[in-house]
Structures are given as structure tokens and as C-alpha cells.
Design an enzyme around this catalytic site. Structure first.
Site, PDB file in Angstrom:
ATOM      1  N   GLY A  29       0.832  -1.209   0.000  1.00  0.00           N
ATOM      2  CA  GLY A  29       0.000   0.000   0.000  1.00  0.00           C
ATOM      3  C   GLY A  29       0.864   1.256   0.000  1.00  0.00           C
ATOM      4  O   GLY A  29       0.655   2.175  -0.815  1.00  0.00           O
ATOM      5  N   HIS A  30       1.864   1.295   0.891  1.00  0.00           N
ATOM      6  CA  HIS A  30       2.760   2.461   0.933  1.00  0.00           C
ATOM      7  C   HIS A  30       3.526   2.599  -0.385  1.00  0.00           C
ATOM      8  O   HIS A  30       3.710   3.703  -0.897  1.00  0.00           O
ATOM      9  CB  HIS A  30       3.807   2.298   2.043  1.00  0.00           C
ATOM     10  CG  HIS A  30       3.255   2.235   3.431  1.00  0.00           C
ATOM     11  ND1 HIS A  30       3.324   1.104   4.195  1.00  0.00           N
ATOM     12  CD2 HIS A  30       2.637   3.171   4.186  1.00  0.00           C
ATOM     13  CE1 HIS A  30       2.782   1.342   5.376  1.00  0.00           C
ATOM     14  NE2 HIS A  30       2.345   2.587   5.399  1.00  0.00           N
ATOM     15  N   LYS A  88      -7.415   4.400   2.604  1.00  0.00           N
ATOM     16  CA  LYS A  88      -7.756   3.508   3.719  1.00  0.00           C
ATOM     17  C   LYS A  88      -8.085   4.322   4.981  1.00  0.00           C
ATOM     18  O   LYS A  88      -8.961   3.964   5.746  1.00  0.00           O
ATOM     19  CB  LYS A  88      -6.622   2.535   3.988  1.00  0.00           C
ATOM     20  CG  LYS A  88      -6.938   1.703   5.186  1.00  0.00           C
ATOM     21  CD  LYS A  88      -6.060   0.520   5.326  1.00  0.00           C
ATOM     22  CE  LYS A  88      -6.299  -0.056   6.683  1.00  0.00           C
ATOM     23  NZ  LYS A  88      -5.840   0.870   7.744  1.00  0.00           N
ATOM     24  N   ASP A  89      -7.350   5.423   5.184  1.00  0.00           N
ATOM     25  CA  ASP A  89      -7.661   6.312   6.312  1.00  0.00           C
ATOM     26  C   ASP A  89      -8.485   7.475   5.761  1.00  0.00           C
ATOM     27  O   ASP A  89      -8.018   8.616   5.702  1.00  0.00           O
ATOM     28  CB  ASP A  89      -6.360   6.809   6.942  1.00  0.00           C
ATOM     29  CG  ASP A  89      -5.575   5.669   7.561  1.00  0.00           C
ATOM     30  OD1 ASP A  89      -5.991   5.159   8.590  1.00  0.00           O
ATOM     31  OD2 ASP A  89      -4.553   5.272   6.961  1.00  0.00           O
ATOM     32  N   ARG A 133      -0.557  -2.905  10.682  1.00  0.00           N
ATOM     33  CA  ARG A 133      -1.069  -3.584  11.872  1.00  0.00           C
ATOM     34  C   ARG A 133      -1.537  -5.016  11.579  1.00  0.00           C
ATOM     35  O   ARG A 133      -1.792  -5.763  12.523  1.00  0.00           O
ATOM     36  CB  ARG A 133      -2.229  -2.783  12.483  1.00  0.00           C
ATOM     37  CG  ARG A 133      -1.789  -1.487  13.128  1.00  0.00           C
ATOM     38  CD  ARG A 133      -2.933  -0.823  13.896  1.00  0.00           C
ATOM     39  NE  ARG A 133      -2.464   0.238  14.755  1.00  0.00           N
ATOM     40  CZ  ARG A 133      -2.504   1.533  14.459  1.00  0.00           C
ATOM     41  NH1 ARG A 133      -2.992   1.941  13.309  1.00  0.00           N
ATOM     42  NH2 ARG A 133      -2.052   2.425  15.318  1.00  0.00           N
TER      43      ARG A 133
HETATM   44  O1  PAF Z   1      -1.433   7.477   8.045  1.00  0.00           O
HETATM   45  C1  PAF Z   1      -0.384   7.454   8.731  1.00  0.00           C
HETATM   46  O2  PAF Z   1       0.471   6.578   8.576  1.00  0.00           O
HETATM   47  C2  PAF Z   1      -0.159   8.532   9.771  1.00  0.00           C
HETATM   48  O3  PAF Z   1      -1.357   8.892  10.387  1.00  0.00           O
HETATM   49  C3  PAF Z   1       0.577   9.761   9.222  1.00  0.00           C
HETATM   50  C4  PAF Z   1      -0.248  10.473   8.163  1.00  0.00           C
HETATM   51  C5  PAF Z   1       1.910   9.345   8.636  1.00  0.00           C
HETATM   52  C6  PAF Z   1       0.829  10.766  10.345  1.00  0.00           C
HETATM   53  O4  PAF Z   1       1.614  10.202  11.350  1.00  0.00           O
END
Ligand code: PAF
Length: 286
Positions: A36-37, A149-150, A187
Site C-alpha cells: 500500500g505504501h 484507507k484512512d 497492523r
Molecule cells: O497514516 C499514517 O500513517 C499517519 O497517520 C501519518 C499520516 C503518517 C501521520 O503520522
């Protein structure tokens, strides 16, 4: 790839790139990188000549009793993956670098943070807004890439950019999923083999409601009921919320309007692991 650990070095690097007329994209992460990253880094490359990935497990966005201490970390692996994905720089400051002794400032986004994650994780979005502001000031980006996702976090960042006049374009990247639908998350490593299998219920629940909405179901309670009925297949799942809301205001009307963009949101705990996921769907025009 440049490896940078201080704000001063980071600002100097970003300034040099800007002076040479290069567009900078930032990809903020908390590390323990997964596909994902890496997809965010690749997408960032399409928007800018210089990609800066940040890696910082931000203590201020974890409430007491959450998983800050045990959050997975592997700097060497992240450094390699980041370079392989094409990042030009990795900014990985220490906690002392970001929050030195005497640090007292906090950034709070109101309104959009009041429900869902904001309700179940008090203080979380203040921590996010504060660190994102600091990361923007350190990396001086033209573009910032965040994952869908967030989803609520993307709304918080959108509001922050608007309210603080950051000259930054926000790009929201699609959620990357495992073949069985589970949204990728650092996670997920907490899950036991059985929980890993059970965790697929979140995506199945979202899909069930998304299909109802796509078929013209506009009643919010029916969409929520569609999710809850699938989630009940895993009785050990502890639900924080299953909700359907306007995708941008997070308001929850009884009846969505034709053409309205809706976000379906789930947060739930399986054993020691808290999982969140969402789907966006547009209610068909009549
Ligand atoms: O989504 C995340 O991984 C974190 O909330 C972020 C945006 C890097 C801030 O710490």
C-alpha cells in the site's frame, strides 16, 4: 536515495529542489512499509520530479493504552523498500527531533474530527494534524499523497491544507488489498492466523452495503444493517462502528440523495488488533 534525519537537513534538501524548479511530492508514513505504501510512492512519482517519503511513528496520535510501543518497526527494511520503490529521499527523524524538550504547540482540526475515529481515539486527529503540519513544513511539498484507507484522515488533511493556506495539492490513492480483500495495513502483522482469516469480513461487509447502494438503496439504516449482518458472521469481532455517511462532510442523513457520494466505514477489533476500512459509493441518479 538520501537518508535524512533532521528537520534542518530536510528543509535544506527541499529548498535546493525547489530552487532547481523541481516539483516535490511527500508520502507521509509510519513505516513498516507494505505494498500500500509503495503504491503511494509510485503514484507520487507521477505527480512530481522529487519524491520524499517520511517515516515517523508519531507518539502524539496514539492514545494512552494504544499500540505505540509495539507498533512494528524495521528501519533497514523500510529504507531498502523505499529506495526500490523510487523515493528520492527518506526523512526519518527521531521523536526528540520532532518534539524537542519544551515543545508545546498542537494543531486541532475541528468539526470533521468529532465522530468515528475521533470519537473512538480521543486526541488522535490532533496528533495527526500536528505531525502532518510539521512534516509539510519540513519537506516543503507541492503535492501530498495519502491513502484512502484512512478516509477520515484524508478529510482532516484536506481541511488543514485549506485552513492553514498550505499551497499543497492533496492526492488520495486507492486502498491496496490482499487477494482476499483485506486492506493492507502495517497492523495486520498483529493478527493470528485465525484472525487474519476472520478479518476478511470487513471487506465483505463493505461490499455487501456498496452493492445495495449501487442498486439504489438510499436509506442509511439499510446500508448499515447490510454491513452489520455480514459482520455478525464473526461473533468475536468487537465493532466500534459501522456507518454510512456523506463522503465529504461525514453527515449521516436518514436518506441519501440520488447522486450523493457516500462513504461506508467500519472500525472493529479482533483480539488485540484494531482494523479500519472503507468503501466509497455513489448513489445512482434516479
Ligand atoms: O497514516 C499514517 O500513517 C499517519 O497517520 C501519518 C499520516 C503518517 C501521520 O503520522
Amino acid at each position: 536515495m538520501e537518508f535524512i534525519t533532521t528537520v534542518q537537513q530536510m528543509q535544506r534538501y527541499a529548498e535546493q529542489q525547489r530552487c532547481q524548479g523541481r516539483r516535490i511530492a511527500v508520502v507521509p508514513t509510519m513505516g513498516y512499509l507494505h505494498e500500500g505504501h509503495l503504491s503511494l510512492i509510485r503514484l507520487a512519482r507521477q505527480h512530481a520530479e522529487v519524491v520524499i517519503t517520511t517515516l515517523f511513528v508519531n507518539p502524539t496520535q496514539f492514545a494512552p493504552g494504544e499500540d505505540y510501543e509495539r507498533y512494528p518497526r524495521d528501519l533497514e527494511r523500510d529504507r531498502r523498500l523505499c529506495a526500490e520503490a523510487g523515493s528520492d529521499a527518506l526523512f526519518a527523524p527521531s521523536v526528540e527531533e520532532m518534539y524537542p524538550g519544551g515543545y508545546t504547540t498542537r494543531v486541532s482540526v475541528l468539526g470533521i474530527t468529532r465522530k468515528f475515529e475521533g470519537q473512538f481515539r480521543p486526541g488522535h486527529f490532533d496528533g495527526v494534524a500536528t505531525i502532518v503540519t510539521k512534516l509539510f513544513l519540513a519537506t516543503k511539498p507541492h503535492v501530498a499523497v495519502f491513502g484512502q484507507k484512512d478516509w477520515q484522515q484524508t478529510l482532516v488533511v484536506r481541511q488543514l491544507i485549506r485552513d492553514l493556506n498550505f499551497d499543497i495539492e492533496l492526492v488520495v490513492a486507492p486502498t491496496v488489498r490482499e487477494p482476499d480483500g483485506l486492506a493492507m495495513s502495517s497492523r495486520n502483522v498483529y493478527l493470528s492466523a485465525q484472525e487474519r482469516q476472520q478479518a476478511t469480513v470487513l471487506y465483505r461487509a463493505l461490499r455487501a452495503a456498496a452493492e445495495r447502494a449501487a442498486a439504489g438503496e438510499r436509506r442509511r439504516r439499510e446500508l448499515v444493517a447490510a454491513m452489520e449482518s455480514v459482520l455478525r458472521e464473526v461473533p468475536v469481532l468487537v465493532l466500534d462502528y459501522a456507518a454510512a455517511a456523506d463522503a465529504y462532510t461525514l453527515e449521516e442523513p436518514e436518506l441519501f440523495a440520488p447522486g450523493q457520494e457516500v462513504v461506508l466505514l467500519i472500525a472493529a477489533r479482533l483480539g488485540q488488533t484494531r482494523l479500519i476500512d472503507n468503501e466509497r459509493v455513489r448513489i445512482p441518479e434516479e
